[in-house]
Motif scaffolding. Sequence first.
Motif, short mmCIF file in Angstrom:
data_model
loop_
_atom_site.label_atom_id
_atom_site.label_comp_id
_atom_site.label_asym_id
_atom_site.label_seq_id
_atom_site.Cartn_x
_atom_site.Cartn_y
_atom_site.Cartn_z
N TRP A 1 8.87 -11.78 13.08
CA TRP A 1 10.09 -12.61 13.46
C TRP A 1 11.14 -11.52 13.22
O TRP A 1 12.16 -11.53 13.96
CB TRP A 1 10.35 -13.80 12.49
N MET A 2 11.50 -10.82 12.07
CA MET A 2 12.46 -9.95 12.02
C MET A 2 12.71 -8.78 13.08
O MET A 2 13.67 -8.53 13.67
CB MET A 2 12.42 -9.10 10.49
N GLN A 3 11.36 -8.60 13.57
CA GLN A 3 11.50 -7.41 14.76
C GLN A 3 12.01 -8.08 15.89
O GLN A 3 12.72 -7.66 16.82
CB GLN A 3 10.00 -6.93 15.04
N MET A 4 11.35 -9.44 16.28
CA MET A 4 11.73 -10.01 17.51
C MET A 4 13.29 -10.43 17.62
O MET A 4 13.74 -10.40 18.86
CB MET A 4 10.76 -11.33 17.56
N VAL A 5 14.00 -10.72 16.57
CA VAL A 5 15.26 -11.06 16.41
C VAL A 5 16.20 -10.14 16.67
O VAL A 5 17.40 -10.15 17.06
CB VAL A 5 15.69 -12.04 15.37
N ARG A 6 15.52 -9.09 16.49
CA ARG A 6 16.24 -7.53 16.76
C ARG A 6 16.22 -7.17 18.29
O ARG A 6 17.29 -6.38 18.75
CB ARG A 6 15.81 -6.50 16.01
N GLN A 7 15.55 -7.83 18.96
CA GLN A 7 15.26 -7.45 20.42
C GLN A 7 15.83 -8.83 21.26
O GLN A 7 16.00 -8.41 22.52
CB GLN A 7 13.75 -7.20 20.76
N ASN B 1 12.53 -24.36 15.24
CA ASN B 1 13.93 -24.76 15.10
C ASN B 1 15.00 -23.71 15.15
O ASN B 1 14.80 -22.59 14.66
CB ASN B 1 14.18 -25.52 13.71
N PRO B 2 16.02 -23.87 16.10
CA PRO B 2 17.00 -22.70 16.18
C PRO B 2 17.63 -22.40 14.76
O PRO B 2 17.85 -21.15 14.95
CB PRO B 2 17.96 -23.36 17.24
N LYS B 3 17.77 -23.25 13.81
CA LYS B 3 18.21 -22.92 12.78
C LYS B 3 17.31 -21.93 12.00
O LYS B 3 17.89 -20.96 11.25
CB LYS B 3 18.64 -24.22 11.77
N THR B 4 15.94 -22.18 12.05
CA THR B 4 15.24 -20.99 11.47
C THR B 4 15.15 -19.79 11.96
O THR B 4 15.19 -18.86 11.51
CB THR B 4 13.61 -21.68 11.72
N ALA B 5 15.37 -19.66 13.30
CA ALA B 5 15.36 -18.44 14.12
C ALA B 5 16.69 -17.75 13.44
O ALA B 5 16.88 -16.46 13.49
CB ALA B 5 15.35 -18.81 15.63
N MET B 6 17.73 -18.55 13.59
CA MET B 6 19.03 -17.87 12.94
C MET B 6 18.90 -17.48 11.53
O MET B 6 19.39 -16.26 11.44
CB MET B 6 20.04 -19.09 13.10
N ARG B 7 18.14 -18.11 10.87
CA ARG B 7 18.03 -17.57 9.48
C ARG B 7 17.44 -16.03 9.38
O ARG B 7 17.86 -15.31 8.85
CB ARG B 7 17.37 -18.39 8.74
N SER C 1 18.05 -18.03 19.75
CA SER C 1 18.20 -19.38 20.57
C SER C 1 17.07 -19.06 21.64
O SER C 1 16.31 -20.05 21.70
CB SER C 1 19.27 -19.58 20.86
N VAL C 2 17.15 -17.90 22.13
CA VAL C 2 16.00 -17.86 23.00
C VAL C 2 14.54 -17.91 22.54
O VAL C 2 13.68 -18.48 23.20
CB VAL C 2 16.14 -16.56 24.11
N LEU C 3 14.46 -17.05 21.44
CA LEU C 3 13.01 -17.12 20.75
C LEU C 3 12.85 -18.44 20.21
O LEU C 3 11.51 -18.96 20.58
CB LEU C 3 13.09 -15.99 19.52
N ALA C 4 13.87 -19.20 19.84
CA ALA C 4 13.30 -20.66 19.23
C ALA C 4 12.80 -21.50 20.36
O ALA C 4 11.76 -21.97 20.23
CB ALA C 4 14.44 -21.34 18.57
N ASP C 5 13.46 -21.53 21.58
CA ASP C 5 12.89 -22.25 22.67
C ASP C 5 11.69 -21.82 23.02
O ASP C 5 10.76 -22.48 23.46
CB ASP C 5 14.14 -22.09 23.86
N ALA C 6 11.40 -20.47 23.15
CA ALA C 6 10.15 -19.89 23.76
C ALA C 6 9.09 -19.90 22.73
O ALA C 6 8.00 -20.69 23.51
CB ALA C 6 10.25 -18.40 24.16
#
Length: 74
Positions: A25-31, A44-50, A35-40
């Motif tokens: 996840w840490m790698q994916m949110v750098r790329q 939960n978008p809040k989890t992705a944002m954390r 919000s896009v990752l949460a949907d895909a």
Amino acid sequence: MHVYSVATILRESGIPALATRSRAWMQMVRQAPPSVLADALGINPKTAMRYAERAGTDYLAYATLRSPRGPEGA
């Protein structure tokens, strides 16, 4: 294959599944935006944002970085 089956196989192989998932996840949110990752990926978008915050990403600058014209906007 069920998620618990994969976790069991990883654990039996000596690979910590939770830590591995967190690193992925840490790698994916750098790329990509959280919000896009949460949907895909259906979380939960809040989890992705954390995860994005832990990774130290700045998504206010994301659109500028991904702009075809470059960061200068020219």
